[in-house]
Design an enzyme around this catalytic site. Structure first.
Site, PDB file in Angstrom:
ATOM      1  N   GLN A  21      -2.962  -7.688 -10.077  1.00  0.00           N
ATOM      2  CA  GLN A  21      -5.014  -6.475 -11.581  1.00  0.00           C
ATOM      3  C   GLN A  21      -5.426  -7.576 -12.249  1.00  0.00           C
ATOM      4  O   GLN A  21      -6.876  -7.625 -12.158  1.00  0.00           O
ATOM      5  CB  GLN A  21      -4.064  -5.261 -11.159  1.00  0.00           C
ATOM      6  CG  GLN A  21      -5.653  -4.999 -11.792  1.00  0.00           C
ATOM      7  CD  GLN A  21      -5.355  -3.529 -13.080  1.00  0.00           C
ATOM      8  OE1 GLN A  21      -3.996  -3.329 -12.725  1.00  0.00           O
ATOM      9  NE2 GLN A  21      -6.199  -3.113 -13.196  1.00  0.00           N
ATOM     10  N   ASP A  44      18.955  10.884  -7.544  1.00  0.00           N
ATOM     11  CA  ASP A  44      19.782  10.928  -7.214  1.00  0.00           C
ATOM     12  C   ASP A  44      19.793  11.183  -5.488  1.00  0.00           C
ATOM     13  O   ASP A  44      18.972  11.263  -4.617  1.00  0.00           O
ATOM     14  CB  ASP A  44      20.664  11.622  -7.247  1.00  0.00           C
ATOM     15  CG  ASP A  44      20.551  13.544  -6.068  1.00  0.00           C
ATOM     16  OD1 ASP A  44      21.728  14.114  -5.951  1.00  0.00           O
ATOM     17  OD2 ASP A  44      18.923  14.161  -6.754  1.00  0.00           O
ATOM     18  N   ASP A  76       0.649  -1.234   0.052  1.00  0.00           N
ATOM     19  CA  ASP A  76      -0.240   0.172   0.134  1.00  0.00           C
ATOM     20  C   ASP A  76       0.781   1.148   0.320  1.00  0.00           C
ATOM     21  O   ASP A  76       1.763   1.397   0.262  1.00  0.00           O
ATOM     22  CB  ASP A  76      -0.877  -0.162   1.032  1.00  0.00           C
ATOM     23  CG  ASP A  76      -1.449  -0.974   1.542  1.00  0.00           C
ATOM     24  OD1 ASP A  76      -2.331  -1.434   0.029  1.00  0.00           O
ATOM     25  OD2 ASP A  76      -2.146  -1.745   2.003  1.00  0.00           O
ATOM     26  N   LYS A 110       1.310  -6.587  -8.883  1.00  0.00           N
ATOM     27  CA  LYS A 110       1.394  -6.820  -9.423  1.00  0.00           C
ATOM     28  C   LYS A 110       2.662  -7.594  -9.021  1.00  0.00           C
ATOM     29  O   LYS A 110       3.806  -6.996  -9.368  1.00  0.00           O
ATOM     30  CB  LYS A 110       1.970  -6.229 -11.059  1.00  0.00           C
ATOM     31  CG  LYS A 110       1.066  -5.152 -11.450  1.00  0.00           C
ATOM     32  CD  LYS A 110       0.568  -4.232 -10.938  1.00  0.00           C
ATOM     33  CE  LYS A 110      -0.219  -2.915 -11.939  1.00  0.00           C
ATOM     34  NZ  LYS A 110      -1.530  -3.771 -12.174  1.00  0.00           N
ATOM     35  N   GLU A 146      -2.267  -8.111   7.205  1.00  0.00           N
ATOM     36  CA  GLU A 146      -3.412  -7.010   6.356  1.00  0.00           C
ATOM     37  C   GLU A 146      -4.541  -8.187   5.594  1.00  0.00           C
ATOM     38  O   GLU A 146      -5.534  -7.422   5.705  1.00  0.00           O
ATOM     39  CB  GLU A 146      -2.845  -6.538   5.078  1.00  0.00           C
ATOM     40  CG  GLU A 146      -3.633  -5.427   4.606  1.00  0.00           C
ATOM     41  CD  GLU A 146      -2.494  -4.498   3.460  1.00  0.00           C
ATOM     42  OE1 GLU A 146      -4.330  -4.286   2.355  1.00  0.00           O
ATOM     43  OE2 GLU A 146      -1.404  -4.690   3.463  1.00  0.00           O
ATOM     44  N   HIS A 162      -8.493   0.109   4.378  1.00  0.00           N
ATOM     45  CA  HIS A 162      -8.968   0.749   3.295  1.00  0.00           C
ATOM     46  C   HIS A 162     -10.053   0.614   3.781  1.00  0.00           C
ATOM     47  O   HIS A 162     -11.067  -0.014   3.320  1.00  0.00           O
ATOM     48  CB  HIS A 162      -8.788  -1.362   2.188  1.00  0.00           C
ATOM     49  CG  HIS A 162      -7.308  -1.621   2.298  1.00  0.00           C
ATOM     50  ND1 HIS A 162      -6.421  -0.454   1.586  1.00  0.00           N
ATOM     51  CD2 HIS A 162      -6.030  -2.883   2.960  1.00  0.00           C
ATOM     52  CE1 HIS A 162      -5.446  -1.034   0.817  1.00  0.00           C
ATOM     53  NE2 HIS A 162      -5.358  -2.605   1.965  1.00  0.00           N
ATOM     54  N   HIS A 198      -5.138  -1.397  -3.033  1.00  0.00           N
ATOM     55  CA  HIS A 198      -4.623  -1.905  -2.971  1.00  0.00           C
ATOM     56  C   HIS A 198      -3.384  -2.431  -3.359  1.00  0.00           C
ATOM     57  O   HIS A 198      -3.318  -3.131  -4.619  1.00  0.00           O
ATOM     58  CB  HIS A 198      -5.267  -3.670  -2.279  1.00  0.00           C
ATOM     59  CG  HIS A 198      -3.470  -4.453  -1.478  1.00  0.00           C
ATOM     60  ND1 HIS A 198      -2.715  -4.505  -0.309  1.00  0.00           N
ATOM     61  CD2 HIS A 198      -2.752  -5.595  -1.968  1.00  0.00           C
ATOM     62  CE1 HIS A 198      -2.406  -5.283  -0.715  1.00  0.00           C
ATOM     63  NE2 HIS A 198      -1.842  -6.021  -1.234  1.00  0.00           N
ATOM     64  N   ASP A 245       8.391 -19.159  -2.817  1.00  0.00           N
ATOM     65  CA  ASP A 245       9.418 -19.876  -1.214  1.00  0.00           C
ATOM     66  C   ASP A 245      10.223 -18.795  -0.199  1.00  0.00           C
ATOM     67  O   ASP A 245      10.868 -19.400   0.638  1.00  0.00           O
ATOM     68  CB  ASP A 245      10.035 -20.528  -1.803  1.00  0.00           C
ATOM     69  CG  ASP A 245      10.383 -21.927  -2.829  1.00  0.00           C
ATOM     70  OD1 ASP A 245       8.601 -21.972  -2.269  1.00  0.00           O
ATOM     71  OD2 ASP A 245      11.081 -21.907  -3.614  1.00  0.00           O
ATOM     72  N   HIS A 268      -4.650  -4.010  -7.158  1.00  0.00           N
ATOM     73  CA  HIS A 268      -3.685  -3.714  -8.441  1.00  0.00           C
ATOM     74  C   HIS A 268      -2.161  -3.501  -8.044  1.00  0.00           C
ATOM     75  O   HIS A 268      -1.092  -3.161  -9.058  1.00  0.00           O
ATOM     76  CB  HIS A 268      -4.242  -1.944  -8.712  1.00  0.00           C
ATOM     77  CG  HIS A 268      -3.113  -1.422  -8.867  1.00  0.00           C
ATOM     78  ND1 HIS A 268      -2.135  -0.388  -9.626  1.00  0.00           N
ATOM     79  CD2 HIS A 268      -3.740  -1.239 -10.800  1.00  0.00           C
ATOM     80  CE1 HIS A 268      -1.905  -0.010 -10.535  1.00  0.00           C
ATOM     81  NE2 HIS A 268      -3.149  -0.033 -11.347  1.00  0.00           N
ATOM     82  N   HIS A 315       3.188   1.579 -19.669  1.00  0.00           N
ATOM     83  CA  HIS A 315       2.386   1.367 -18.247  1.00  0.00           C
ATOM     84  C   HIS A 315       3.122   0.970 -16.845  1.00  0.00           C
ATOM     85  O   HIS A 315       2.920   1.079 -16.377  1.00  0.00           O
ATOM     86  CB  HIS A 315       1.775   0.257 -18.199  1.00  0.00           C
ATOM     87  CG  HIS A 315       0.539  -0.714 -17.202  1.00  0.00           C
ATOM     88  ND1 HIS A 315       0.413  -1.986 -16.316  1.00  0.00           N
ATOM     89  CD2 HIS A 315       0.043  -0.252 -17.228  1.00  0.00           C
ATOM     90  CE1 HIS A 315      -0.027  -1.455 -15.445  1.00  0.00           C
ATOM     91  NE2 HIS A 315      -0.867  -0.293 -15.963  1.00  0.00           N
ATOM     92  N   LYS A 323       6.257   2.176 -14.284  1.00  0.00           N
ATOM     93  CA  LYS A 323       5.701   3.610 -12.536  1.00  0.00           C
ATOM     94  C   LYS A 323       7.189   3.040 -11.495  1.00  0.00           C
ATOM     95  O   LYS A 323       7.667   2.397 -11.314  1.00  0.00           O
ATOM     96  CB  LYS A 323       4.402   2.637 -11.459  1.00  0.00           C
ATOM     97  CG  LYS A 323       3.170   2.957 -12.467  1.00  0.00           C
ATOM     98  CD  LYS A 323       2.578   1.563 -12.634  1.00  0.00           C
ATOM     99  CE  LYS A 323       1.181   1.139 -12.877  1.00  0.00           C
ATOM    100  NZ  LYS A 323       0.622   2.091 -13.920  1.00  0.00           N
TER     101      LYS A 323
END
Length: 856
Positions: A562, A374, A223, A709, A770, A403, A435, A714, A707, A367, A369
Site C-alpha cells: 500500500q 480451534d 483478494d 502487504k 490476475e 475488480h 486488492h 525467487d 492494500h 493495525h 489483522k
C-alpha cells in the site's frame, strides 16, 4: 536500571533520528558506503559529568532538577536523582541504529550491551552519543565518532574513547566510553549467500522474538474471493495444479467449525459484513450474527479492535470518527451478547513526554489483522489455526480478481459500497476496487499468532467513561489446561519428508506498551531479541525479515504494498526526515551488486496509484512526494552501478526495477441526454454531482486500490502481513503490525538446484495472471531481461488504454506507474500527464508543511 531514554526535542526525533550538533573530528573525513552488518558492544563509561549541575537554572522560580523531581513524582517514579541517568544511542547518517538501556544515578555506568545491526548507509562516521535521560528532555553529554574508513578495513575497533562536547573537547576530564565495533560487508556474510529458503537446515530470520517453526501448512490468498475458473491454471511440480483459495469463505467456514475459541484482531471489524456472497443469497449471515451464534454455543469469542480516538459513543450522542472504522458501532452491536469486544487505544510509553504520548495516541494505530480459531485435528482432538494478512473484516474489502467498478453495485457489493476518494454513492459509483493478500497458517506457527493475541489482550485497557468496568483478565482460555487442544509441541501438521510441508515464522512491529509478557529486565529482553527504545522494549522483526529476505534474494523480488517509502538517509535532500527503514536501499543495492556481478536480477513493485483519499489533499501530496524521493534514490543507485561497469549505454535502470499500479475501466452507458446517470438500466438523479464524480462517470475508470502487504522472493519465499513499507509500520513504536514469512523446504533453489515450482511459484503466477489478464511462458523467469521488458511493455499499453479519451474494456489491470524514468535514473512527471486522471493531484507529489510522522 530502565529501558531507553526520555524525550529529546532539542537534538533529534523520537526513535529513528539523532542529529549530532558538534564535530567529533578536526579534519575532513571520507564518506564510505557501509552495506552489511555492524557488530557493536557498548560496554561502559567512566567519569561522566553530573548533568544536574547544568540544570539548576530557575524557570518560574523552579529549578530544572526540581521540575524533573515533580514530574517523576506524578509518574510514580522515585525522585532520588543525584547525578546523570546515562544511556547511549548509536547512529549513522543521522539514523539511530541502536540504543542502550538507561542506568540511573551513575557517572560510571556499565552496560555491556550488544548490537548486531544491518546497515546500508553512506557516512563518514558512526556516532556513539552519550545522553542524560530526564522527563523534561534528554540532553547530550558528549559524542564518540568512529570513522567509517577505519571500519572498512574489517578489523575490530575497540578501546576507551574520549567523550567530546560541543567544543570538540572532553566533556569532563577523564570522561571515556568503552566500546567495540566491527563491520562485516555483505559479500563476507554466508547467511545471505544461499538464497532465502536454503533447504531443511535453514534457521529462518535470526534474532527475532518468534523462532522458525517447522512442519506446517500454509494457504495463500489473493483478494477476499476468487471464483472458480476465472484465472488461468498454473501447474506445479509433482503434477499438482495450483488451487486458488477463497479467503473469506474459508474464514467463515473456520468460524462455523470452531468449538473452543475465536479470537479476532483488526484495525477495523464491522459486524454487518457478509463473508460469503453467492448470488447475493440473503440466507448467508453477517459476521456479527455468525459470531453471536458461536458464542451462544459456548465458543469463547474475543474481538480486539483499535479504538479510534476520534470516534465516541455516549447516551444520545455518537460520532463515527475520522477513520470511519465503525469501532463504536461494532461495540454497541455486541454489547449485550457473550461476544467480548475490547476497543484498544494506542497508548504512549511510560515516561514519555505529554507531547509524545499525544502523538502516539492520536496518530498511530493498532493495525494487525488476524483471526485465530480451534480446528479439527487427528484422534478427535483440536488444534490452533490462524489467518494473517492485509484484509480487515469490514466494509469495502470484499472483491474478486475482476475488480468491477460498476457491475457489482447491486449484487456482490450491495450494502457494501466503499469509495473515500471523492463524494459518490452506491447508486452511481464507481466503487473503489480492493486488492489484498492474506494467508492461513496450520501448524506450530499458528500458536505464535495466538501468543501475540494473548499478549495484546492482557495489555489492553479500554478508554472512556464506563468502558473500564468489566474485567477482561479472565477472558482468555488457558489452552494448556484443555486436554483436547494440542499444544505447540504436538502441533506439527506435516513432517520434513512431506514435499508440501512449510517452514513458517511470525514477525511483528510492536512495543511493550501494547503487549504484556515482555521481560522486565532489559538485559533479559536483549536475550529475547527485543530492542531498547525510550522507556520501552521493541519488536522490529518485520523489518528484519524484509532485510534478510532481500539480502538473500538471488533472482528477483516481487512486492505488492500500500505504501513504498524509506531510506531517507540516502535521499538527495530531506535526509533527516526519519523514514529510516532499509528496504528501498537494500533493493537498490541488491540490484547494483547484481549489475556489478553481471547477473540477471529484477524487482517488480506494485503500489496504489495514490494513497486512499483525495489525491489533491496535503497529506497525500506529501506522501507522494516522499514516494518520489524514494524512487529517485533507487534509480540513481542503479544508474551509478551501470555507469561503473560501462553498461549505461546498453541498459537502463528500468531494465532492473519497475513500479506499477492497478486500474480498471468498464464500458457502459455514461450519460443520457436528460442529464441523468444510467446505472443498471435504471435512470437516477445523482445526488449533488461533483466534478470528480462527473469525470469518473464519463471516463468509466478508477484505480484498483492496492492494500496488499506482501513480497515474493525467487519463487521460494513469501512474506504476507499487515505492515506497509513505511516508517509507521516498520519502526515498532508506531503502528502495531504482524506478518508471516514462509517457504517450502522441498521447493527451494537449494533443494532442487533449479527453479522451484511449489505453492509460492503458483501464487506469484496467479497474481500476475490476475493483473495482466493472461500468462506467458516468459513470466516463469521474472529475472530475465525479456520478462522485465515484456511486463513493462504490457503495463505501458494498459496505461495508454486507461488514460485514453476513448472508453474501452480492460482485460489487464497492471499499469506502468505514471512517471517518466530516463536512462540516467531521473524520475519526473510523465509528459502530458502531470496529474492523476479525473481527480487531479500531482503524481510526483508536493512538499507541503505537515506533521512529518503522519506521512512517513
Amino acid at each position: 536500571m530502565s529501558m531507553g531514554g526520555g524525550s529529546n526535542h532539542e537534538f533529534g526525533q523520537w526513535l529513528d533520528q539523532q542529529l549530532v550538533p558538534l564535530a567529533t573530528s578536526s579534519g575532513s573525513l571520507m564518506v564510505e558506503l557501509l552495506h552489511g552488518n555492524l557488530d557493536i558492544w557498548v560496554k561502559e563509561a567512566k567519569h561522566l559529568p553530573n548533568m544536574i549541575c547544568y540544570r539548576n537554572k530557575l524557570v518560574g522560580g523552579i529549578s530544572f532538577s526540581e521540575l524533573g523531581r515533580r514530574i517523576r513524582k506524578v509518574d510514580g517514579e522515585k525522585s532520588s536523582k543525584f547525578t546523570s541517568d546515562p544511556y547511549v544511542t548509536v547512529s549513522i547518517s543521522g539514523a539511530v541504529i541502536g540504543r542502550t538501556f538507561v542506568i540511573s544515578n551513575s557517572e560510571n555506568p556499565v552496560w555491556m550491551q550488544h548490537f548486531d545491526v544491518p546497515v546500508a548507509h553512506s557516512a563518514a562516521e558512526v556516532h556513539f552519543v552519550v545522553k542524560d535521560n530526564d522527563p523534561i528532555g534528554s540532553k547530550i553529554i558528549g559524542v564518540v565518532g568512529i570513522p567509517t574508513k577505519q571500519l572498512c578495513s574489517g578489523n575490530r575497533i575497540e578501546g576507551l574513547f574520549p567523550i567530546l562536547n560541543s567544543s570538540g573537547k572532553p566533556c569532563r576530564k577523564g570522561a571515556m566510553l568503552s566500546l567495540s565495533i566491527q563491520y562485516t560487508p555483505m559479500e563476507r556474510m554466508r547467511l545471505y549467500q544461499k538464497g532465502v529458503g536454503s533447504g531443511v537446515e535453514c534457521v529462518g530470520v535470526p534474532g527475532t522474538y518468534f523462532p522458525l517453526r517447522k512442519g506446517g501448512r500454509v494457504t495463500l490468498y489473493q483478494d477476499a474471493h476468487v471464483d472458480d475458473g476465472t484465472l488461468p491454471s498454473v501447474h506445479l511440480d509433482g503434477g499438482i495444479q495450483y488451487r486458488h483459495g477463497k479467503c473469506w469463505e474459508d474464514m467463515a467456514d473456520a468460524i462455523r467449525r470452531a468449538r473452543r475459541l475465536i479470537y479476532i484482531t483488526g484495525w477495523s471489524v464491522f459486524h454487518p459484513v457478509r463473508l460469503v456472497r453467492r448470488n447475493n443469497d440473503p440466507t448467508e449471515g453477517t459476521l456479527g450474527e455468525l459470531l453471536k451464534v458461536k458464542s451462544q454455543e459456548g465458543v469463547r469469542v474475543l474481538v480486539l479492535v483499535w479504538d479510534d480516538p476520534t470516534s465516541m459513543s455516549f447516551p444520545g450522542f455518537s460520532t463515527k470518527g475520522l477513520m470511519n472504522t465503525s469501532d463504536e458501532e461494532t461495540r454497541r452491536f455486541f454489547k449485550h451478547s457473550s461476544v467480548q469486544v475490547l476497543l484498544c487505544p494506542r497508548y504512549g510509553g511510560k515516561g514519555h513526554s505529554f507531547i509524545k504520548k499525544s502523538e502516539v495516541e492520536t496518530i498511530y494505530t493498532h493495525h494487525q489483522k488476524t483471526m485465530i480459531v480451534d480446528a479439527e485435528a487427528a484422534q478427535n482432538r483440536r488444534k490452533i489455526v490462524a489467518f494473517v494478512g492485509g484484509l480487515d473484516l469490514c466494509n469495502g474489502r470484499f472483491d474478486t480478481p475482476k475488480h468491477s467498478l460498476f457491475g457489482t453495485l447491486k449484487t456482490l457489493h450491495k450494502d457494501d459500497f466503499h469509495n473515500p476518494n471523492f463524494v459518490t454513492t452506491e447508486d452511481v459509483g464507481p466503487r473503489e476496487p480492493w486488492h489484498d493478500l492474506h494467508s492461513k497458517i496450520d501448524g506450530p506457527a499458528a500458536y505464535d499468532v495466538l501468543a501475540n493475541f494473548e499478549e495484546r489482550w492482557m495489555a489492553s485497557k479500554p478508554r472512556g467513561i464506563g468502558k473500564g468496568r468489566t474485567s477482561f483478565d479472565d477472558s482468555l482460555l488457558r489452552i494448556n489446561r484443555i486436554p483436547d487442544i494440542m499444544g505447540l509441541s504436538e502441533a506439527s501438521s506435516a513432517n520434513d519428508n512431506d514435499p508440501e510441508s512449510w517452514h513458517v515464522q511470525v514477525f511483528r512491529s510492536i512495543d511493550s506498551t501494547s503487549v504484556k509478557g515482555f521481560p522486565k529486565d532489559p538485559e533479559e529482553a536483549t536475550g529475547r531479541n527485543l530492542l531498547c527504545g525510550k522507556n520501552i522494549l521493541i519488536d522490529m522483526s518485520i523489518h528484519a525479515a524484509y532485510v534478510k529476505a532481500i539480502r538473500s534474494a538471488q533472482h528477483f523480488i516481487y512486492i505488492e504494498n500500500q505504501y513504498f517509502l524509506g531510506s531517507s538517509f540516502n535521499w538527495d535532500s530531506n535526509k533527516d526526515l526519519g523514514a529510516n527503514n532499509l528496504i528501498p536501499m537494500e533493493i537498490a543495492l541488491k540490484i547494483a551488486n547484481k549489475i556489478r556481478a553481471r547477473e540477471n536480477f529484477a524487482a517488480y513493485i506494485v503500489i496504489p496509484m495514490w494513497p486512499e483519499g483525495a489525491p489533491t489533499s496535503k497529506p497525500i501530496q506529501r506522501i507522494l512526494y516522499w514516494q518520489h524521493k524514494t524512487m529517485q534514490m533507487m534509480y540513481q543507485t542503479i544508474y551509478k552501478a551501470l555507469l561503473e561497469v560501462g553498461l549505461d549505454g546498453q541498459l537502463e535502470p528500468q531494465d532492473f526495477l519497475n513500479f506499477f499500479c492497478l486500474g480498471n475501466r468498464e464500458v457502459g452507458t455514461r450519460e443520457v441526454p436528460d442529464g441523468t446517470v444510467n446505472v443498471y438500466n435504471c435512470p437516477r438523479k445523482p445526488p449533488q454531482p461533483n466534478a470528480a464524480q462527473v469525470q469518473a462517470l464519463k471516463s468509466r475508470r478508477f484505480m484498483i486500490y492496492v492494500h496488499s502487504k506482501g513480497m515474493v522472493v525467487d519463487d521460494e519465499f513469501v512474506l504476507i502481513g499487515s505492515a506497509n513499507i513505511n516508517q509507521r509500520s516498520l519502526e515498532g513504536t508506531r503502528d502495531t503490525e504482524i506478518a508471516m514469512g514462509g517457504y517450502q523446504p522441498h521447493h527451494s533453489w537449494a533443494k532442487k538446484g533449479s527453479r522451484p515450482r511449489g505453492q509460492i511459484f503458483g501464487y506469484r503466477m496467479s497474481l500476475w495472471a490476475e493483473h495482466l489478464g493472461f500468462l506467458e511462458q516468459e513470466f516463469e523467469e521474472p529475472e530475465n531481461m525479456e520478462c522485465v521488458r515484456r511486463v513493462r511493455q504490457l503495463s505501458e499499453l494498459n496505461w495508454g488504454q486507461y488514460a485514453a479519451e476513448e472508453v474501452t474494456e480492460m482485460s489487464g489491470h497492471l499499469l506502468k506507474y505514471p512517471v517518466q524514468v530516463d536512462k540516467t535514473g531521473k524520475v519526473s512527471s510523465l509528459p502530458g500527464c502531470e496529474t492523476f486522471p479525473d481527480l487531479g493531484g500531482k503524481i510526483i507529489g508536493s512538499f507541503l508543511t505537515l506533521q512529518e510522522n503522519l506521512t512517513i
